[in-house]
Design an enzyme around this catalytic site. Structure first.
Site, mmCIF file in Angstrom:
data_model
loop_
_atom_site.group_PDB
_atom_site.id
_atom_site.type_symbol
_atom_site.label_atom_id
_atom_site.label_comp_id
_atom_site.label_asym_id
_atom_site.label_seq_id
_atom_site.Cartn_x
_atom_site.Cartn_y
_atom_site.Cartn_z
ATOM 1 N N LYS A 177 1.064 14.604 -57.556
ATOM 2 C CA LYS A 177 1.837 15.830 -57.813
ATOM 3 C C LYS A 177 0.943 16.915 -58.428
ATOM 4 O O LYS A 177 1.038 18.094 -58.079
ATOM 5 C CB LYS A 177 3.017 15.516 -58.738
ATOM 6 C CG LYS A 177 3.770 16.716 -59.257
ATOM 7 C CD LYS A 177 4.521 17.486 -58.178
ATOM 8 C CE LYS A 177 5.191 18.727 -58.780
ATOM 9 N NZ LYS A 177 5.898 19.530 -57.797
ATOM 10 N N LYS A 245 2.995 24.755 -67.217
ATOM 11 C CA LYS A 245 2.986 23.380 -67.744
ATOM 12 C C LYS A 245 2.232 22.448 -66.780
ATOM 13 O O LYS A 245 1.404 21.639 -67.192
ATOM 14 C CB LYS A 245 4.443 22.922 -67.935
ATOM 15 C CG LYS A 245 4.661 21.506 -68.378
ATOM 16 C CD LYS A 245 5.057 20.559 -67.264
ATOM 17 C CE LYS A 245 6.275 20.955 -66.495
ATOM 18 N NZ LYS A 245 6.668 20.035 -65.452
HETATM 19 P P1 NAD Z 1 15.290 22.900 -65.486
HETATM 20 O O1 NAD Z 1 14.756 23.353 -66.790
HETATM 21 O O2 NAD Z 1 16.045 23.861 -64.631
HETATM 22 O O3 NAD Z 1 16.247 21.621 -65.695
HETATM 23 C C1 NAD Z 1 16.000 20.621 -66.648
HETATM 24 C C2 NAD Z 1 17.313 20.178 -67.266
HETATM 25 O O4 NAD Z 1 17.041 19.137 -68.210
HETATM 26 C C3 NAD Z 1 18.055 21.277 -68.017
HETATM 27 O O5 NAD Z 1 19.385 21.394 -67.548
HETATM 28 C C4 NAD Z 1 18.015 20.813 -69.485
HETATM 29 O O6 NAD Z 1 19.168 21.185 -70.218
HETATM 30 C C5 NAD Z 1 17.921 19.314 -69.307
HETATM 31 N N1 NAD Z 1 17.395 18.608 -70.482
HETATM 32 C C6 NAD Z 1 16.326 18.934 -71.258
HETATM 33 N N2 NAD Z 1 16.130 17.997 -72.205
HETATM 34 C C7 NAD Z 1 17.101 17.070 -72.037
HETATM 35 C C8 NAD Z 1 17.415 15.842 -72.699
HETATM 36 N N3 NAD Z 1 16.699 15.406 -73.735
HETATM 37 N N4 NAD Z 1 18.483 15.136 -72.248
HETATM 38 C C9 NAD Z 1 19.221 15.584 -71.198
HETATM 39 N N5 NAD Z 1 18.963 16.716 -70.533
HETATM 40 C C10 NAD Z 1 17.908 17.450 -70.932
HETATM 41 O O7 NAD Z 1 14.044 22.299 -64.688
HETATM 42 P P2 NAD Z 1 13.899 22.071 -63.098
HETATM 43 O O8 NAD Z 1 13.417 23.333 -62.454
HETATM 44 O O9 NAD Z 1 15.115 21.379 -62.590
HETATM 45 O O10 NAD Z 1 12.657 21.061 -63.095
HETATM 46 C C11 NAD Z 1 12.772 19.709 -63.565
HETATM 47 C C12 NAD Z 1 11.437 19.007 -63.347
HETATM 48 O O11 NAD Z 1 11.114 19.036 -61.943
HETATM 49 C C13 NAD Z 1 10.259 19.672 -64.074
HETATM 50 O O12 NAD Z 1 9.392 18.684 -64.550
HETATM 51 C C14 NAD Z 1 9.613 20.514 -62.990
HETATM 52 O O13 NAD Z 1 8.230 20.727 -63.241
HETATM 53 C C15 NAD Z 1 9.845 19.661 -61.762
HETATM 54 N N6 NAD Z 1 9.918 20.407 -60.497
HETATM 55 C C16 NAD Z 1 10.595 21.602 -60.431
HETATM 56 C C17 NAD Z 1 10.629 22.286 -59.220
HETATM 57 C C18 NAD Z 1 11.334 23.629 -59.097
HETATM 58 O O14 NAD Z 1 11.109 24.314 -58.070
HETATM 59 N N7 NAD Z 1 12.174 24.028 -60.032
HETATM 60 C C19 NAD Z 1 9.994 21.761 -58.081
HETATM 61 C C20 NAD Z 1 9.358 20.521 -58.180
HETATM 62 C C21 NAD Z 1 9.322 19.848 -59.402
#
Ligand code: NAD
Length: 307
Positions: A177, A245
């Site tokens: 990744k 990040k």
């Molecule tokens: P986001 O911030 O939109 O969603 C994360 C969620 O986790 C939030 O709703 C938050 O409230 C929740 N959260 C945080 N701490 C928590 C806890 N202790 N217990 C329960 N819930 C908790 O992030 P995202 O865009 O959905 O991305 C999630 C992961 O996927 C990240 O690591 C990101 O790098 C990866 N990712 C994101 C994308 C993208 O396009 N957004 C693409 C590929 C990978």
């Protein structure tokens, strides 16, 4: 534990990505017990017979055939593993935990080792494809961990993704990744540079994008983000904060492995510039704002001048 022959997933973290992944699991016939620390994130989920909003973290984990996390960063995953009512406190020996967030490969290996001492199998299964891939169930999923765990998780992966590959032992998914993110970051930088040059020389940028997409400069980034970059649409998709990040994790890994990554180091500093200007909540495509500053181009003025 299966309920009425349905597989049960405990799903933690339903933000930009997780909310779509939950819906795809539910539509594939799995019961999904969902938890998020932000109540609005839970309320935003679609209503579906197979989606159950959990009252607490242990409520989401209880009786699950698999626990999936989709959280922002390493400390959030550690909190769900070691925190009150979390994985260590709640899951019995023999359970399967799959972290689909992008986090530190080093921490992933430590977590997998510690959980294995308790009889819990952990896989790292970060994804690529963005919110659109999550929505369409076409994510690319790169999986690290043991082969038996991979086989058990496969039906769940199939509901969320299309390209599902077991790439090696614990942490290998995160390594792949990070290589993915390195390519994406440098590619965004290349597109910004091309658009800045094309704009300064007065060419029609949409026309340039179209013709480039038919040739050897074509890329996912140019296809999916090019138009937003041209029009100046900074609205969020994959946030600059999350990409920063990821690039930080790439650079940390490179330092540990003693591998020079000069282009990634340059792109990382562009992301630092964006964050210093308060742009961390913008979508990744909004790196163009750094180039607007560097070329001292006011977007409105230059559009007029270039026409
Ligand atoms: P986001 O911030 O939109 O969603 C994360 C969620 O986790 C939030 O709703 C938050 O409230 C929740 N959260 C945080 N701490 C928590 C806890 N202790 N217990 C329960 N819930 C908790 O992030 P995202 O865009 O959905 O991305 C999630 C992961 O996927 C990240 O690591 C990101 O790098 C990866 N990712 C994101 C994308 C993208 O396009 N957004 C693409 C590929 C990978």
């Amino acid at each position: 534990m299966t309920t009425h022959n349905k597989l049960v997933a405990g799903f933690v973290g339903v933000g930009v990505m997780g909310r779509h992944m939950v819906r795809n699991l539910a539509e594939a016939g799995m019961v999904v017990q969902v938890f998020d620390v932000v109540p609005e994130a839970l309320e935003a989920l679609p209503r579906h017979d197979n989606i159950r909003l959990a009252k607490s973290l242990p409520d989401a984990l209880s009786g699950a055939d698999i626990v999936i996390t989709m959280l922002p960063d390493t400390p959030h995953v550690e909190a769900v593993v070691f925190g009150e009512g979390g994985i260590v406190a709640t899951l019995p020996s023999g359970s399967l935990f799959v972290d689909m967030s992008t986090i530190s490969g080093h921490t992933t290996r430590v977590l997998a080792e510690k959980l294995s001492e308790r009889g819990i199998t952990m896989l790292d299964a970060p994804v690529s494809g963005g919110p659109v891939g999550a929505e369409n169930g076409t994510l690319s999923i790169m999986v690290g961990g043991d082969a038996d765990g991979f086989a058990r998780a496969h039906p769940f992966f199939k509901a969320m993704g299309e390209t599902i590959t077991h790439v090696g032992a614990a942490g290998a998914g995160q390594t792949v990744k990070l290589c993915n993110q390195l390519i994406c970051g440098i590619n965004i930088q290349a597109i910004c540079e091309a658009l800045a040059l094309g704009r300064a020389c007065g060419v029609d940028l949409e026309q340039m994008r179209d013709v480039l997409l038919g040739g050897s400069a074509a890329s996912w980034m140019l296809d999916r983000l090019g138009s937003q970059m041209i029009s100046g649409d900074a609205s969020a998709g994959f946030r600059i904060d999350l990409m920063f990040k990821d690039l930080r994790l790439v650079m940390e890994t490179a330092m540990q492995a003693n591998v020079p990554l000069p282009a990634t180091a340059l792109v990382t500093s562009q992301y630092i510039d964006a964050r210093a200007h308060g742009e961390g909540g913008n979508g990744n495509q909004a790196l163009f704002k750094v180039y607007d500053r560097m070329t001292a181009q006011d977007r409105e003025r230059s559009h007029g001048a270039g026409a």
